[in-house]
Design an enzyme around this catalytic site. Structure first.
Site, PDB file in Angstrom:
ATOM      1  N   ARG A   1       0.834  -1.220   0.000  1.00 47.56           N
ATOM      2  CA  ARG A   1       0.000   0.000   0.000  1.00 47.56           C
ATOM      3  C   ARG A   1       0.859   1.256   0.000  1.00 47.56           C
ATOM      4  O   ARG A   1       0.549   2.231  -0.696  1.00 47.56           O
ATOM      5  CB  ARG A   1      -0.952   0.018   1.202  1.00 47.56           C
ATOM      6  CG  ARG A   1      -2.064  -0.996   1.107  1.00 47.56           C
ATOM      7  CD  ARG A   1      -2.929  -0.988   2.352  1.00 47.56           C
ATOM      8  NE  ARG A   1      -2.106  -1.257   3.523  1.00 47.56           N
ATOM      9  CZ  ARG A   1      -2.289  -0.722   4.722  1.00 47.56           C
ATOM     10  NH1 ARG A   1      -3.292   0.113   4.936  1.00 47.56           N
ATOM     11  NH2 ARG A   1      -1.498  -1.026   5.717  1.00 47.56           N
TER      12      ARG A   1
ATOM     13  N   ASN B   1      -6.328  -2.419   2.666  1.00 52.50           N
ATOM     14  CA  ASN B   1      -6.306  -3.863   2.916  1.00 52.50           C
ATOM     15  C   ASN B   1      -7.723  -4.371   3.169  1.00 52.50           C
ATOM     16  O   ASN B   1      -8.541  -3.686   3.783  1.00 52.50           O
ATOM     17  CB  ASN B   1      -5.467  -4.186   4.145  1.00 52.50           C
ATOM     18  CG  ASN B   1      -3.985  -4.127   3.886  1.00 52.50           C
ATOM     19  OD1 ASN B   1      -3.518  -4.146   2.758  1.00 52.50           O
ATOM     20  ND2 ASN B   1      -3.214  -4.051   4.960  1.00 52.50           N
TER      21      ASN B   1
END
Length: 96
Positions: free
Chosen positions: A25, A43
């Site tokens: 990320r 997530n």
């Protein structure tokens, strides 16, 4: 943001593989900001990462290609994505 800078495309990508706990990320955020994109990477409990990015067609296509490139942290097994018109919901790029 001026009209010339307004997003023209929205990329929504579900990224499957070993993409959690490996800096995926954060690197996606870095890449998106380099490309001038706004949106987020988040997530999900099943191990996927959802990436939503808005910006120019060229920039979203570059992020889409990068997600599939093998140059990402971890291991991407599959990217399921769609490109639509922007919603204009974002002002930066977040990790969630």
């Amino acid at each position: 943001m001026s009209d010339a800078d307004a997003p023209t495309t929205r990329l929504t990508a579900w990224v499957h593989g070993l993409v959690q706990g490996v800096g995926f990320r954060w690197k996606t955020r870095t890449k998106a900001l380099e490309l001038g994109l706004v949106g987020f990477a988040s997530n999900y409990p099943d191990g996927r990462v959802l990436v939503v990015a808005e910006g120019s067609e060229d920039a979203t296509a570059a992020l889409q290609a990068w997600l599939r490139s093998g140059d990402t942290p971890g291991r991407v097994d599959q990217v399921v994505d769609s490109v639509t018109g922007p919603r204009g919901d974002y002002t930066g790029f977040e990790t969630r």
